[in-house]
Design an enzyme around this catalytic site. Structure first.
Site, mmCIF file in Angstrom:
data_model
loop_
_atom_site.group_PDB
_atom_site.id
_atom_site.type_symbol
_atom_site.label_atom_id
_atom_site.label_comp_id
_atom_site.label_asym_id
_atom_site.label_seq_id
_atom_site.Cartn_x
_atom_site.Cartn_y
_atom_site.Cartn_z
ATOM 1 N N ASP A 62 0.881 -1.164 0.000
ATOM 2 C CA ASP A 62 0.000 0.000 0.000
ATOM 3 C C ASP A 62 0.919 1.214 0.000
ATOM 4 O O ASP A 62 1.550 1.525 1.012
ATOM 5 C CB ASP A 62 -0.892 -0.008 1.242
ATOM 6 C CG ASP A 62 -1.760 1.238 1.369
ATOM 7 O OD1 ASP A 62 -1.618 2.168 0.543
ATOM 8 O OD2 ASP A 62 -2.570 1.307 2.323
ATOM 9 N N VAL A 63 1.020 1.902 -1.123
ATOM 10 C CA VAL A 63 2.016 2.968 -1.239
ATOM 11 C C VAL A 63 1.732 4.148 -0.321
ATOM 12 O O VAL A 63 2.626 4.976 -0.082
ATOM 13 C CB VAL A 63 2.137 3.475 -2.697
ATOM 14 C CG1 VAL A 63 2.629 2.371 -3.617
ATOM 15 C CG2 VAL A 63 0.841 4.082 -3.201
ATOM 16 N N ASN A 89 5.419 3.979 -9.819
ATOM 17 C CA ASN A 89 4.427 4.062 -10.884
ATOM 18 C C ASN A 89 2.985 4.118 -10.376
ATOM 19 O O ASN A 89 2.117 4.677 -11.051
ATOM 20 C CB ASN A 89 4.589 2.857 -11.817
ATOM 21 C CG ASN A 89 3.368 2.626 -12.675
ATOM 22 O OD1 ASN A 89 3.117 3.340 -13.633
ATOM 23 N ND2 ASN A 89 2.565 1.622 -12.307
ATOM 24 N N TYR A 154 -5.564 15.610 -10.320
ATOM 25 C CA TYR A 154 -4.570 14.681 -10.852
ATOM 26 C C TYR A 154 -3.377 15.446 -11.408
ATOM 27 O O TYR A 154 -2.214 15.113 -11.140
ATOM 28 C CB TYR A 154 -5.214 13.835 -11.947
ATOM 29 C CG TYR A 154 -4.281 12.835 -12.599
ATOM 30 C CD1 TYR A 154 -3.917 11.662 -11.949
ATOM 31 C CD2 TYR A 154 -3.778 13.065 -13.875
ATOM 32 C CE1 TYR A 154 -3.073 10.733 -12.556
ATOM 33 C CE2 TYR A 154 -2.939 12.147 -14.490
ATOM 34 C CZ TYR A 154 -2.585 10.990 -13.826
ATOM 35 O OH TYR A 154 -1.749 10.088 -14.422
ATOM 36 N N LYS A 158 0.578 15.324 -10.124
ATOM 37 C CA LYS A 158 1.672 14.944 -11.008
ATOM 38 C C LYS A 158 2.687 16.076 -11.153
ATOM 39 O O LYS A 158 3.887 15.820 -11.354
ATOM 40 C CB LYS A 158 1.137 14.509 -12.366
ATOM 41 C CG LYS A 158 0.339 13.204 -12.306
ATOM 42 C CD LYS A 158 1.170 12.059 -11.717
ATOM 43 C CE LYS A 158 0.458 10.726 -11.786
ATOM 44 N NZ LYS A 158 1.287 9.598 -11.318
ATOM 45 N N VAL A 189 -2.310 6.752 -22.647
ATOM 46 C CA VAL A 189 -2.153 5.378 -23.117
ATOM 47 C C VAL A 189 -3.483 4.667 -22.894
ATOM 48 O O VAL A 189 -4.096 4.815 -21.825
ATOM 49 C CB VAL A 189 -1.025 4.658 -22.346
ATOM 50 C CG1 VAL A 189 -0.848 3.234 -22.843
ATOM 51 C CG2 VAL A 189 0.286 5.433 -22.483
ATOM 52 N N THR A 191 -4.732 2.215 -21.552
ATOM 53 C CA THR A 191 -4.869 1.220 -20.496
ATOM 54 C C THR A 191 -6.247 1.393 -19.863
ATOM 55 O O THR A 191 -7.049 2.233 -20.294
ATOM 56 C CB THR A 191 -3.782 1.433 -19.437
ATOM 57 O OG1 THR A 191 -3.916 2.766 -18.914
ATOM 58 C CG2 THR A 191 -2.384 1.260 -20.030
#
Length: 260
Positions: A62-63, A89, A154, A158, A189, A191
């Site tokens: 768990d970051v 990441n 977000y 970042k 991307v 994903t």
């Protein structure tokens, strides 16, 4: 990226169970590194690690939790015999207009994207400073360099990853750790996260459809296409290698020119 040889290097990749993180873990392993996949997803993560072959592994992480980081790095160094590369990441994106911001969603993005990266740098430094070598690669986003609607928080997190990267590189140098710290700015991307963003910006009325949103991104991109997982994974392999030995405290755009 088979021309870069990372044989003997030992890497930990957060959010490595799927998406960009999985691609980065696979690319590092293909270049010869031994890799530990670190993720909350205890169902997917071990399968990815197993598919990499012998010498690789999985750790639960768990970051956002400092103790979880300490335990995960301890287990990873036990599996690998040390640590040379940490790829921060793991991240989340929750689309919202500013007028509709949910404080809980804001906190989640701050904790995963910003706190998670800061803790990753902390524990990477602690694991690597005695050997006076190593590489930390933080994953920011083209969102840190452009003003795209619907992703204000977000984008802010970042941008924070970019600043963390640069200060961490300076601290490492001043304190003699010998650890290089860089970040990359991926473009969009397709994903699960990227597809979710296209759906979400259409849902909140910024675009007529997800396809229109994707078209707007491509229109802003001189290379004329979306990014691919391999584009980002190859950049990580490069930054982890000796070919990038004098690149430090930098942000590498991998966005087809979108953020120029």
């Amino acid at each position: 990226m088979t021309q870069i040889d990372l044989t003997g290097r030992r890497a930990l990749v957060t959010g490595g169970a799927q998406g960009l993180g999985e691609g980065m873990a696979r690319a590092l392993a293909a270049a010869g590194a031994r890799v530990v996949v670190a993720d909350l997803q205890d169902d997917l993560g071990p399968k990815v690690a197993e598919s990499l072959g012998d010498g690789h592994g999985f750790v639960h992480l768990d970051v956002t939790d400092d103790d979880s980081w300490g335990a995960a790095v301890g287990r990873a160094t036990g599996i690998l015999g040390g640590l040379d590369i940490v790829v921060n990441n793991a991240g989340v994106e929750i689309t919202s207009l500013i007028v509709d911001l949910d404080p809980a969603a804001v906190r989640k993005q701050l904790e995963v994207n910003l706190l998670g990266t800061a803790l990753g740098i902390k524990h990477a430094f602690r694991a690597m400073r005695e050997q006076k070598s190593g590489v930390v690669i933080n994953v920011a986003s083209v969102a840190a360099t452009i003003a795209f609607p619907g992703i204000a928080v977000y984008s802010a997190t970042k941008s924070g990853v970019d600043r963390l990267t640069r200060v961490a590189a300076m601290e490492s140098g001043k304190l003699g750790y010998g650890v290089r710290v860089n970040c990359l700015y991926p473009g969009l991307v397709p994903t699960a996260m990227g597809a979710g963003l296209a759906n979400d910006v259409a849902r909140i009325g910024l675009f007529g459809s997800p396809e229109e949103a994707v078209g707007a991104v491509v229109e802003l991109t001189p290379s004329g296409r979306l990014g691919e997982v391999a584009d980002m994974a190859d950049a990580v392999v490069f930054l982890a290698s000796d070919a990038a030995r004098f690149i430090n405290g930098a942000g590498l755009p991998v966005d087809g020119g979108m953020g120029m």
